[in-house]
Design an enzyme around this catalytic site. Structure first.
Site, PDB file in Angstrom:
ATOM      1  N   GLY A   1       0.782  -1.232   0.000  1.00 50.35           N
ATOM      2  CA  GLY A   1       0.000   0.000   0.000  1.00 50.35           C
ATOM      3  C   GLY A   1       0.807   1.270   0.000  1.00 50.35           C
TER       4      GLY A   1
ATOM      5  CD  GLU B   1       1.847  -9.116   1.133  1.00 50.95           C
ATOM      6  OE1 GLU B   1       1.861 -10.266   1.595  1.00 50.95           O
ATOM      7  OE2 GLU B   1       0.795  -8.533   0.774  1.00 50.95           O
TER       8      GLU B   1
ATOM      9  CB  CYS C   1     -15.209   3.642 -29.706  1.00 46.09           C
ATOM     10  SG  CYS C   1     -16.680   4.422 -30.377  1.00 46.09           S
TER      11      CYS C   1
ATOM     12  CE1 TYR D   1      -1.865  -3.230  -8.581  1.00 45.10           C
ATOM     13  CE2 TYR D   1      -0.663  -1.258  -7.948  1.00 45.10           C
ATOM     14  CZ  TYR D   1      -1.090  -2.539  -7.674  1.00 45.10           C
ATOM     15  OH  TYR D   1      -0.735  -3.141  -6.495  1.00 45.10           O
TER      16      TYR D   1
END
Length: 428
Positions: A239, A281, A350, A379
């Protein structure tokens, strides 16, 4: 953490010693450019900060942020472990050379065959629920060493979709049930050796993380007192955020590490928990600012507003459309130019929401320019798709000017791979 802008004698943006404009010309656009040394520097900065305060420290890189094999090989060389959330991530980590014991599998809503795959792979299994525990007990050998993900009722993150702790979260065992679930595991023949929590993503304020550490340590203390479990590791998840805007301040990682480890050691002493491994992590913190997305401007349109249209879309980089995320944008030919006009940067998908920037003050942009979208390492490709039947982009790894293609650009044939037309539908 916001990368310094480097230019060459042409005034072009440099990424890892390579000219961004030349990269776009040679390898095409859209193109992800990964700076190898930035990944190593980020990992080492974090590892030094925490291991300097508490020597029994281990990183499990959250590979969902970026699963490129070359990126994972870099982190294997650096000594990281892997936080995997799916069998595919386990497979990728094994292919990248990670020892199974350095892979921690934390799945949720896991099928039986996925549990079997994790068992067969020899990785560590971090159990998410009673249901998963009971199903695992039917196939696991006696004495299997496991850990549990616990929901500490603390959540934080840069967007509501990224908050993974608290009453609304689907993740983990309820904190009040933790002692009972550990006892249940022991009765089923397991050996519980760890405890884990993860509260969210993109955190720049240390206070929620401190609260999560305190809460998880209190839960660990209660579990130890109720069951006698001796924890070999305590994992506080990831995080840790990065600045996405030039105005945001980065985490002072040394101060952050000092506070977290200080609280951790105090709680170890309070509950008599010995000296377990302390684990984190991080994903975004390690890879987030280590990549740029290069995309070429093909259209300048002035209607009711001004648009710079590019050859990437939210199929390439989803975060702005999904989270409303800000990504700083440079003109690769003139990265030091000051903003001069307000415009939108629009993708080629589109969908009306396919925007990389809305009402953004940007330098002069011309058709043919290469835009460099910053902080595109986490990400980004890992959330890309083939929406609108657009092949995914290539990725290159750069170090001191040397360039390696680490993912080939997809082709139209890749769009159809695995599809079959029934014989009855074929023209005769």
């Amino acid at each position: 953490m916001f990368p310094d802008i480097e230019v060459n004698d042409k005034g072009h943006l440099l990424i890892g010693g390579a000219d961004a404009v030349e990269l776009a010309d040679e390898y095409g656009t859209p193109l992800y450019v990964i700076d190898e040394m930035r990944i190593r520097e980020n990992y080492r900065r974090l590892y030094r900060a925490f291991s300097g305060e508490y020597s029994r420290f281990q990183v499990f890189y959250a590979c969902k942020a970026n699963t490129n094999l070359a990126v994972m090989r870099i982190l294997e060389e650096e000594g990281s472990g892997i936080d995997a959330v799916s069998p595919g991530e386990i497979y990728t980590a094994l292919m990248a050379g990670f020892d199974p014991d350095r892979i921690l599998y934390t799945g949720n809503n896991v099928r039986d065959d996925e549990l079997q795959f994790a068992l067969d792979s020899g990785v560590r299994i971090n159990v998410d629920s009673r249901s998963q525990l009971l199903r695992l007990s039917e196939i696991a050998p006696e004495g299997l060493r496991i850990s549990f993900r616990v929901n500490p009722l603390v959540g934080a993150g840069h967007h509501e979709h990224c908050i993974t702790g608290g009453e609304m979260s689907k993740f983990g065992v309820m904190e009040r049930e933790a002692p009972e679930v550990y006892r249940m595991a022991m009765d089923l023949g397991f050996e519980p050796v760890g405890i884990h929590a993860h509260i969210g993503s993109g955190i720049l304020d240390p206070e929620p993380f401190m609260l999560a550490v305190e809460t998880l340590m209190d839960i660990a203390g209660r579990v130890h007192e109720a069951t006698g479990v001796e924890f070999e590791f305590i994992d506080f998840g990831g995080g840790l955020g990065i600045p996405y805007t030039p105005e945001e301040e980065p985490l002072d990682i040394d101060e952050f590490a000092s506070k977290i480890t200080g609280l951790f050691k105090d709680k170890l002493s309070e509950y008599g928990l010995g000296r377990p491994m302390m684990c984190l992590e991080p994903g975004r913190y390690i890879v987030g600012d280590a990549s740029y997305l290069l995309t070429r401007v093909n259209t300048i349109k002035e209607s009711y507003r001004k648009f710079a249209g590019v050859d990437a879309g939210f199929n390439t980089l989803l975060r702005p459309a999904m989270y409303g995320s800000y990504h700083h944008i440079l003109v690769a030919e003139r990265p030091l130019d000051e903003p001069s006009e307000k415009m939108d940067v629009a993708g080629n998908v589109c969908e009306s929401g396919d925007l990389f920037a809305r009402d953004r003050q940007l330098p002069e942009i011309n058709e043919g320019d290469v835009l460099a979208i910053m902080n595109a390492g986490a990400y980004s490709f890992s959330m890309s798709s083939q929406y609108n039947s657009r092949p995914r982009p290539a990725e290159v790894l750069v170090r001191e000017g040397k360039v390696d293609v680490v993912r080939e650009r997809e082709t139209f044939s890749d769009l159809l791979r695995g599809q079959n037309v029934p014989a009855r539908l074929l023209k005769r």
